[in-house]
Design an enzyme around this catalytic site. Structure first.
Site, short mmCIF file in Angstrom:
data_model
loop_
_atom_site.label_atom_id
_atom_site.label_comp_id
_atom_site.label_asym_id
_atom_site.label_seq_id
_atom_site.Cartn_x
_atom_site.Cartn_y
_atom_site.Cartn_z
N ASP A 246 0.94 -1.26 -0.04
CA ASP A 246 0.05 0.04 0.07
C ASP A 246 0.90 1.24 -0.26
O ASP A 246 1.66 1.40 0.85
CB ASP A 246 -0.97 0.06 1.12
CG ASP A 246 -1.63 -1.11 1.42
OD1 ASP A 246 -1.40 -2.14 1.12
OD2 ASP A 246 -2.84 -0.95 2.12
N HIS B 249 -1.08 4.39 -0.28
CA HIS B 249 -2.20 5.44 -0.02
C HIS B 249 -1.98 6.90 0.12
O HIS B 249 -1.73 7.66 1.06
CB HIS B 249 -2.41 4.97 1.63
CG HIS B 249 -3.12 3.71 1.61
ND1 HIS B 249 -4.59 4.12 1.47
CD2 HIS B 249 -3.15 2.55 2.41
CE1 HIS B 249 -5.28 2.69 1.57
NE2 HIS B 249 -4.30 1.85 2.21
N ASP C 48 -4.26 -0.35 -3.26
CA ASP C 48 -4.35 0.62 -2.26
C ASP C 48 -3.35 1.87 -2.67
O ASP C 48 -2.53 2.35 -1.71
CB ASP C 48 -4.20 0.25 -0.91
CG ASP C 48 -5.49 -0.31 -0.37
OD1 ASP C 48 -6.40 -0.54 -1.41
OD2 ASP C 48 -5.73 -0.54 0.82
N ASP D 78 -6.49 7.36 -1.37
CA ASP D 78 -7.31 7.27 -0.06
C ASP D 78 -6.31 7.54 1.04
O ASP D 78 -5.18 7.04 1.15
CB ASP D 78 -8.09 6.08 0.14
CG ASP D 78 -9.39 6.37 -0.72
OD1 ASP D 78 -9.68 7.46 -1.04
OD2 ASP D 78 -10.04 5.21 -0.92
N ARG D 79 -6.99 8.40 2.14
CA ARG D 79 -6.24 8.71 3.33
C ARG D 79 -4.90 9.73 2.94
O ARG D 79 -5.04 10.79 3.53
CB ARG D 79 -5.64 7.34 3.96
CG ARG D 79 -6.80 6.58 4.46
CD ARG D 79 -6.31 5.35 5.41
NE ARG D 79 -7.26 4.61 5.88
CZ ARG D 79 -8.08 4.96 6.84
NH1 ARG D 79 -8.07 5.91 7.68
NH2 ARG D 79 -9.26 3.83 7.43
N ASN E 280 -8.69 -2.90 -2.17
CA ASN E 280 -9.78 -2.66 -1.58
C ASN E 280 -10.24 -1.05 -1.83
O ASN E 280 -11.35 -0.86 -1.76
CB ASN E 280 -10.43 -3.13 -0.41
CG ASN E 280 -9.27 -2.63 0.70
OD1 ASN E 280 -7.96 -2.59 0.49
ND2 ASN E 280 -10.08 -2.06 1.76
N HIS E 281 -9.19 -0.10 -2.11
CA HIS E 281 -9.49 1.25 -2.18
C HIS E 281 -9.39 1.86 -3.58
O HIS E 281 -9.74 3.04 -3.49
CB HIS E 281 -8.33 1.89 -1.25
CG HIS E 281 -8.54 2.14 0.26
ND1 HIS E 281 -9.38 3.10 0.91
CD2 HIS E 281 -8.47 1.34 1.37
CE1 HIS E 281 -9.51 3.05 1.96
NE2 HIS E 281 -8.91 1.70 2.40
N HIS F 202 -3.94 -8.31 -3.10
CA HIS F 202 -3.83 -7.32 -2.23
C HIS F 202 -4.33 -7.64 -0.88
O HIS F 202 -3.89 -7.44 0.07
CB HIS F 202 -4.66 -6.05 -2.57
CG HIS F 202 -4.91 -4.86 -1.54
ND1 HIS F 202 -3.83 -4.01 -1.36
CD2 HIS F 202 -5.83 -4.64 -0.65
CE1 HIS F 202 -4.19 -3.39 -0.34
NE2 HIS F 202 -5.44 -3.71 -0.06
N ARG G 81 -12.77 -6.61 9.89
CA ARG G 81 -13.09 -5.54 9.16
C ARG G 81 -14.67 -5.38 8.71
O ARG G 81 -15.14 -4.70 8.25
CB ARG G 81 -12.37 -5.65 7.61
CG ARG G 81 -10.81 -5.46 7.75
CD ARG G 81 -10.25 -5.68 6.51
NE ARG G 81 -8.74 -5.85 6.54
CZ ARG G 81 -7.95 -4.75 6.41
NH1 ARG G 81 -8.02 -3.60 6.45
NH2 ARG G 81 -6.36 -5.03 6.61
N HIS H 180 -2.27 -4.81 2.50
CA HIS H 180 -3.73 -4.65 3.17
C HIS H 180 -3.61 -4.29 4.54
O HIS H 180 -4.78 -3.85 4.90
CB HIS H 180 -4.56 -5.83 2.84
CG HIS H 180 -5.99 -5.79 3.06
ND1 HIS H 180 -6.64 -4.56 2.83
CD2 HIS H 180 -6.93 -6.56 3.55
CE1 HIS H 180 -8.06 -4.81 2.91
NE2 HIS H 180 -8.12 -5.86 3.49
#
Length: 494
Positions: A237, A239, A266, A269-270, A298-299, A347, A395, A422
Site C-alpha cells: 500500500d 495510500h 491501495d 485514499d487517506r 480494496n481502495h 492485495h 473488517r 492490506h
C-alpha cells in the site's frame, strides 16, 4: 449461619469493588495508550477492563473507537452494538455504530443511528449536521442507482474531446510528447508534483484514457516469468503518500525494463497526495507495460474513495468527471499476479471457501465494483490469522484465514507462498503461516500517526526467496492525511 452469609455477601461486595477499581485502572491505561496512538495496546487494556467489568457500555464504546482507528470496522461495529445493548441511552454508542457502518459503506444503517441521536437530542447541532450529511449520501446513492444502467452506461471517454482541449500559454509544466509518455515526461511530472504543482488536465486525461485501454486488454490474473538473472520489486500500500513513493524510487532506482516493479493495490485514499501517486503509477505503466505492474486494492473502489478522500481530492484538484473516469479505470486493474508459477500476489488474501484455483481467478469478470462476497471480494479484503480455520473478518468484509487454509490452497495450486498487503505492519512487513504468507506495506508512518516503517521486497528469478528492504517516512508538505475525506469519516474517527 447468618454471620457466614453476611461475611460471604461482604466478601463478594469487596471483590466486586476491587474488580471495578482494577477495571478502571485498565481503562485509564488504555486511554493513555490511545492518546499516544498506540491503538493495539489500547485495545488490549480495554479488553482486560471488559473481562473484569463486562457490562460497561463505556468500555465497549472506547474499544470500538480504538478498533475504528485500526480499520477493524467489523469489530468496531460489534462493540458499538454491544454498548447499545447494555445502555440504549449511551449516545456515543450510536455515533460509534454509525461511523462503523459508514466505513463499511452501509449508509442507510448509519443514517438510522444519526436519526436516533437527533430524536434524543433535537438541539444538538453536531448531531443534526451529521444526520444531514449522511442523508445527503443516502439520497445521492439512490439517485446513482436510479440512473445507472450497465447496458446503457456511456464511458466518460465518449464525452471528452481531447484533441480540442487547449493547453494555455501560461502552463509551463510537463506535456506528453506527441501524445506519448516518455521517461523525460515522467521525470518532469514527478518534479512538478514535488513542487505541489498540477499536471494540466489534458495530460491527465490522456494518461487515463490510454491506461484504461491498456488495462482493459489484460487478464484478471497476470502471469510473468523471471529469468535467473532478473529480479522484481514488490511494493505494498502507498495510500496517497507521494513523497514516500518518490523515496522508494530514490532508494531502489526508477522503474525500467531492468528494474521492474509490482505495486500491490491501495494507491489512493487517506494520504492527501493520492492524485500525484496514481498519475505517477499510471504513467510508468504506460511507459513500461511489460515491466511495471499494478494490482487492484480494496481502495480502488467507489465506496472507499467516497469516504477516504480520493473522490474529494480529484474534485478539488480537477473535476467530478475526472473522478468518474478514474473509477472506470480502477475497474480494469488486474486482481492477482503469479510469478514463475510459484508465488501468488494479491492485495487482500485467500478465500472464504476451499477449492479456488488459478483458473478460477482468470475467469473473474473484474470490470465492476467488487461484490460483498466471493473470490473477487476475498482477493481485495481478506486477512490472515494465526489460528487454523476461518473466522469472521475484523473488517466486517470477507474473512480471516489460517495457516491450514494457506497450506491447502498452495498445495492445490502447486505454489510456494503468497504475498499480500492490506495491513499496516510495524516493521513494514510480516512473515506468517510458516513463511507461506508474507505481508508487505509501503506507506511508512501511515496517516502521519502510526510510526511504522515501510518496506518493499526483492524477488529474484534464481531462487524466489524474498529479500526485505525497510525504509522510514520522509517529510511532506503541510497537508494532513484525510484532508479531502468525507467530513463524517473525519469527525467519526475523533
Amino acid at each position: 449461619m447468618a454471620n457466614d452469609t453476611a461475611k460471604s455477601a461482604s466478601g463478594s461486595k469487596e471483590k466486586m469493588a476491587e474488580e471495578d477499581t482494577n477495571a478502571e485502572k485498565f481503562k485509564e491505561k488504555a486511554n493513555n495508550y490511545f492518546k499516544e496512538r498506540d491503538y493495539e495496546n489500547a485495545i488490549k487494556y480495554y479488553t482486560e477492563a471488559l473481562e473484569l467489568k463486562p457490562c460497561s457500555a463505556i468500555y465497549f464504546s472506547n474499544r470500538s473507537l480504538a478498533y475504528l482507528r485500526t480499520e477493524c470496522y467489523g469489530y468496531a461495529l460489534a462493540d458499538a452494538t454491544k454498548c447499545l445493548e447494555i445502555d440504549q441511552n449511551y449516545i456515543k454508542g450510536y455515533y460509534r455504530r454509525a461511523t462503523s457502518n459508514m466505513a463499511l459503506g452501509k449508509f442507510k444503517a448509519a443514517l438510522k443511528d444519526y436519526e436516533t441521536v437527533v430524536r434524543v437530542r433535537p438541539n444538538d447541532k453536531d448531531a443534526k449536521m451529521k444526520y444531514q450529511e449522511c442523508n445527503k449520501i443516502v439520497k445521492q446513492k439512490a439517485f446513482e442507482r436510479a440512473i445507472a444502467s450497465d447496458e446503457m452506461k456511456r464511458s466518460v471517454v465518449d464525452s471528452l474531446d481531447i484533441e480540442n482541449m487547449m493547453i494555455e500559454d501560461q502552463y509551463t509544466g510537463p506535456k506528453l510528447e506527441e501524445g506519448k509518455v516518455t521517461m523525460r515526461f515522467m521525470k518532469e511530472m514527478m518534479e512538478c508534483f514535488k513542487d505541489q504543482k498540477k499536471l494540466h488536465r489534458k495530460c491527465a486525461y490522456q494518461i487515463l484514457i490510454q491506461v484504461k485501454e491498456l488495462l482493459s486488454k489484460l487478464p484478471s490474473l497476470i502471469e510473468i516469468t523471471l529469468k535467473e538473472t532478473e529480479k522484481i520489486t514488490i511494493c505494498g500500500d502507498t495510500h496517497g503518500q507521494f513523497y514516500d513513493l518518490i523515496n522508494i524510487f530514490e532508494l531502489n532506482g526508477l522503474p525500467s525494463e531492468t528494474n521492474p516493479y509490482l505495486f500491490n493495490g491501495d494507491f489512493v485514499d487517506r494520504g492527501s497526495f493520492s492524485l500525484e501517486v496514481i498519475l505517477t503509477l499510471f504513467g510508468f505503466k504506460l511507459l513500461l507495460p511489460d515491466s511495471f505492474y499494478l494490482l487492484r486494492g480494496n481502495h480502488e473502489t467507489d465506496n472507499m474513495n467516497q469516504m477516504y478522500g480520493f473522490e474529494g481530492e480529484v474534485k478539488a484538484k480537477y473535476t467530478a468527471q475526472m473522478f468518474t473516469l478514474f473509477s472506470e479505470v480502477f475497474q480494469w486493474l488486474p486482481l492477482a499476479q503469479c510469478i514463475n508459477g510459484k508465488v501468488l500476489v494479491m492485495h487482500g488474501g485467500l478465500f472464504s471457501e476451499d477449492g479456488v484455483t488459478l483458473d478460477d481467478l482468470k475467469k473473474i469478470d473484474r470490470n465492476r465494483q467488487p461484490p460483498d462476497s466471493g473470490p473477487m471480494c476475498d482477493l481485495l479484503w481478506s486477512d490472515p490469522q494465526p489460528q487454523n480455520g476461518r473466522c469472521v473478518s475484523k473488517r466486517g468484509v470477507s474473512c480471516q484465514f489460517g495457516p491450514d487454509v494457506t497450506e491447502r490452497f498452495l498445495d492445490q495450486n502447486n505454489l510456494d507462498y503468497i504475498v499480500r498487503s492490506h495491513e499496516v505492519k510495524a516493521e513494514g512487513y510480516e512473515v506468517t503461516h510458516s513463511g507461506k504468507c508474507i505481508t508487505v506495506f509501503s506507506a511508512p508512518n501511515y496517516c502521519d500517526q502510526m510510526c511504522n516503517k515501510g518496506a518493499y521486497i526483492h524477488l529474484s528469478g534464481s531462487d524466489l526467496k524474498p529479500q526485505f528492504h525497510q525504509f522510514t517516512a520522509v517529510p511532506h508538505p503541510n497537508v494532513k492525511p484525510m484532508a479531502y475525506a468525507n467530513s463524517l469519516m473525519q469527525m467519526g474517527m475523533m
